[in-house]
Design a protein around this motif. Structure first.
Motif, PDB file in Angstrom:
ATOM      1  N   ALA A 184     -12.493  36.602  26.020  1.00 31.20           N
ATOM      2  CA  ALA A 184     -11.763  35.858  27.056  1.00 31.20           C
ATOM      3  C   ALA A 184     -11.473  36.731  28.275  1.00 31.20           C
ATOM      4  O   ALA A 184     -11.369  36.233  29.396  1.00 31.20           O
ATOM      5  CB  ALA A 184     -10.458  35.296  26.482  1.00 31.20           C
ATOM      6  N   HIS A 185     -11.323  38.037  28.045  1.00 31.38           N
ATOM      7  CA  HIS A 185     -11.015  38.928  29.158  1.00 31.38           C
ATOM      8  C   HIS A 185     -12.219  39.717  29.649  1.00 31.38           C
ATOM      9  O   HIS A 185     -12.165  40.324  30.708  1.00 31.38           O
ATOM     10  CB  HIS A 185      -9.897  39.895  28.756  1.00 31.38           C
ATOM     11  CG  HIS A 185      -8.560  39.217  28.572  1.00 31.38           C
ATOM     12  ND1 HIS A 185      -7.724  38.949  29.627  1.00 31.38           N
ATOM     13  CD2 HIS A 185      -7.951  38.732  27.466  1.00 31.38           C
ATOM     14  CE1 HIS A 185      -6.633  38.322  29.166  1.00 31.38           C
ATOM     15  NE2 HIS A 185      -6.751  38.179  27.855  1.00 31.38           N
ATOM     16  N   GLY A 186     -13.293  39.739  28.871  1.00 24.69           N
ATOM     17  CA  GLY A 186     -14.453  40.563  29.236  1.00 24.69           C
ATOM     18  C   GLY A 186     -15.133  40.059  30.503  1.00 24.69           C
ATOM     19  O   GLY A 186     -15.377  38.863  30.655  1.00 24.69           O
ATOM     20  N   GLU A 187     -15.454  41.014  31.364  1.00 23.70           N
ATOM     21  CA  GLU A 187     -16.129  40.718  32.632  1.00 23.70           C
ATOM     22  C   GLU A 187     -17.366  39.822  32.423  1.00 23.70           C
ATOM     23  O   GLU A 187     -17.550  38.823  33.117  1.00 23.70           O
ATOM     24  CB  GLU A 187     -16.552  42.066  33.239  1.00 23.70           C
ATOM     25  CG  GLU A 187     -17.166  42.021  34.603  1.00 23.70           C
ATOM     26  CD  GLU A 187     -16.097  42.033  35.685  1.00 23.70           C
ATOM     27  OE1 GLU A 187     -16.293  41.315  36.666  1.00 23.70           O
ATOM     28  OE2 GLU A 187     -15.088  42.758  35.522  1.00 23.70           O
ATOM     29  N   ALA A 188     -18.198  40.187  31.443  1.00 21.54           N
ATOM     30  CA  ALA A 188     -19.491  39.506  31.273  1.00 21.54           C
ATOM     31  C   ALA A 188     -19.377  38.228  30.454  1.00 21.54           C
ATOM     32  O   ALA A 188     -20.354  37.504  30.293  1.00 21.54           O
ATOM     33  CB  ALA A 188     -20.482  40.449  30.598  1.00 21.54           C
TER      34      ALA A 188
END
Ligand code: FES
Lengths: 417, 106
Positions: free
Chosen positions: A233-237
């Motif tokens: 949910a927070h990952g850039e990709a």
């Protein structure tokens, strides 16, 4: 030696009926003992074999260890892309084409894989080990004595599912839903399967998506934590993934983190019970546990194959593989290739180089969770050896009916009172 | 023949003499230097032969190849001095080379 030694009759059949070779009809139902005989013949006589006609359509079978490795590391030519059919012998249907990072090529694969890999980093594994041990102990201590029970259900599924619930921070009491979605996600719908139709499969997976979307919404509005959903949910990709992509990656993590380890836990006990000399060796010398774990992962090969699609015409070992062809790397066969592995049908827990096996695949798609899997197996065996001087396997297990997952539906076991 | 020093994560040193032409990975395996798994046997396909080259030696071990770079891309604890030991072939000019091993291969 059970699965290890190829039954003579099956071997004779494989060598007498050329039309069955490579068509691998057995594969439609499961990768059984008998299938190993067909692979033995393919390795010897036609290691890069074209099957023009099968229930899965035409496909190439790559059966030798070194050839499989060559395909696996050539991701420029041999694509994993879901839109081309994905990573299994059965093409992903158009309505059920779930993008997941294992079924992507670089650069997207690389970016998404990196989002989840911290979950299985050495630091995180070290943090998880005491918890895994605590849970393993509780599971083992609760086992019945003096009566036959199902090892798959009580131990293999329980341990891996608890672990998965922890990695996702999924509601613990509902963890068996993960097992269910794992079975659904890896199954080819049909009569007698966990789901019978594509529509049913889709409906079940949608339920999975709904449950996980709720978790996503909780996590995305909270500060990042170490669980996999929060990472996605927070990952850039990954934070802008489509629902299909989210579902695809979930199924990948659920199947990858569940089925494979589950079947290796069952397989280790099954293999040891079929090879009492090896079991005795292990009891006498628990330091052999890590090497026994690697040997089990080779011998079991919990995922029998991976599939690629050729992006261009290529000459390969004297054959011409055409652009668009389906190429199946039979890990289960590579792991029995005596050109690379001595006495490959035998289960030998103190082999010289037990880590030489292809169950994790090679190249950029190599299993991201391999160390977690090994750790779970190591911990459960450390605790088993401390507790149970005798575990008896009471009968033959039923096999998972799949050409992809090589595993056990059950394994009747008894621990003396 | 070149003498190579492998330094374990805990500081223990293994000094071995290697014939020219073998890989830094094979050199460790055949001399029982712990800390290198080399699951793929040197095919640049597993990244379990990860080492850190002593900075003073970076100029003499060559550059990462393309496949090596993509495998290292997924390895743990990668630094600028990270290399896959199976991709470094021992030559005379490597006499005295020092490499450090990560805490564990991942
Ligand atoms: S030994 Fe596998 S990458 Fe070097």
């Amino acid at each position: 030696m059970a699965d290890g030694s190829v039954h003579q009759s099956a071997r004779d059949r494989a060598y007498s009926s050329t039309d069955r070779v490579g068509r691998c009809r057995d594969q439609r139902t499961s990768v059984r003992t008998t299938a190993l005989a067909y692979f033995e013949r393919l390795r010897a006589e036609d290691p890069v074999h074209y099957c023009a006609n099968s229930v899965f359509g035409p496909y190439w079978s790559i059966t030798r260890y070194n050839d499989i490795m060559a395909v696996d590391i050539n991701h420029q030519v041999f694509s994993s892309e879901a839109a081309l059919g994905g990573i299994a012998i059965l093409d992903q249907g158009a309505d059920l084409r779930l993008p997941m990072f294992i079924a992507m090529d670089p650069p997207k694969h690389d970016q998404q894989r990196k989002v989840v890999s911290p979950a299985v980093s050495p630091a995180n594994l070290e943090r998880l080990e005491p918890l895994i041990r605590e849970r393993a102990c509780a599971i083992l201590d609760a086992l019945p004595r003096g009566e036959t029970f199902d090892w798959v259900d009580r131990v293999s599924i329980e341990l891996t599912t608890q672990m998965l619930a922890t990695l996702f921070d999924f509601p613990f009491e509902q963890r068996r839903k993960l097992t269910w979605w794992s079975d659904v996600g890896s199954c080819i719908p049909g009569p007698g399967q966990v789901v019978e139709t594509e529509e049913q499969k889709l409906a079940e997976l949608m339920e999975c998506l709904v449950a996980f979307t709720e978790l996503w919404n909780q996590r995305v509005n909270a500060p990042p934590t170490g669980d996999l959903i929060s990472m996605l949910a927070h990952g850039e990709a990954t934070r802008n993934m489509s629902p299909e992509e989210y579902l695809g990656n979930l199924i990948l993590l659920i199947v990858g983190g569940n089925d494979t380890t589950r079947n290796s836990i069952s397989g280790s006990l099954y293999a040891l019970s079929k090879n009492p000399d090896q079991f005795a060796k292990l009891r006498a010398n628990p330091e052999l546990i890590p090497s026994m774990v690697s040997e089990t992962i080779r011998w079991q090969t919990p995922l029998a194959h991976m599939r690629r699609t050729a992006l261009e015409d290529i000459e390969f070992q004297g054959k011409t593989i055409r652009k668009g062809d389906k190429v199946v790397m039979w890990y289960v066969s590579g792991n029995r290739d005596d050109a690379v592995i001595d006495n490959p049908n035998a289960f030998i827990i103190d082999r010289e180089r037990p880590r030489t096996h292809m169950s994790f695949g090679y190249g950029i798609h190599r299993c991201v969770g391999n160390r977690l899997a090994e750790m779970q197996l190591r911990v459960i065996w450390e605790e088993i050896l401390k507790r149970f001087p005798v575990i008896e396997v009471m009968g033959e297990p039923d096999r998972v009916p799949s050409p992809f997952v090589k595993g056990y539906l059950n394994l009747p076991v008894r621990i003396p009172a | 023949m070149p003498v190579i020093t492998y330094v374990q994560h805990d500081g223990a040193e293994h000094r071995v003499t290697l014939p020219v032409g073998v890989s830094l990975m094979q050199g460790a395996i055949s001399n029982n230097v712990p800390g290198i798994d080399a699951d793929c046997g040197g095919a640049c396909a597993c990244a379990t032969c990860h080492v850190y080259v002593d900075p003073a030696w970076m100029g003499r071990v060559g550059e990462r190849g393309a496949m090596e770079a993509s495998m290292l891309d997924f390895a743990e604890g990668v630094r600028e001095t990270s290399r896959l030991a199976c991709q470094i072939k021992i030559a005379d000019e490597h006499d005295g080379l020092i490499v450090r091993l990560p805490e564990a291969q991942h």
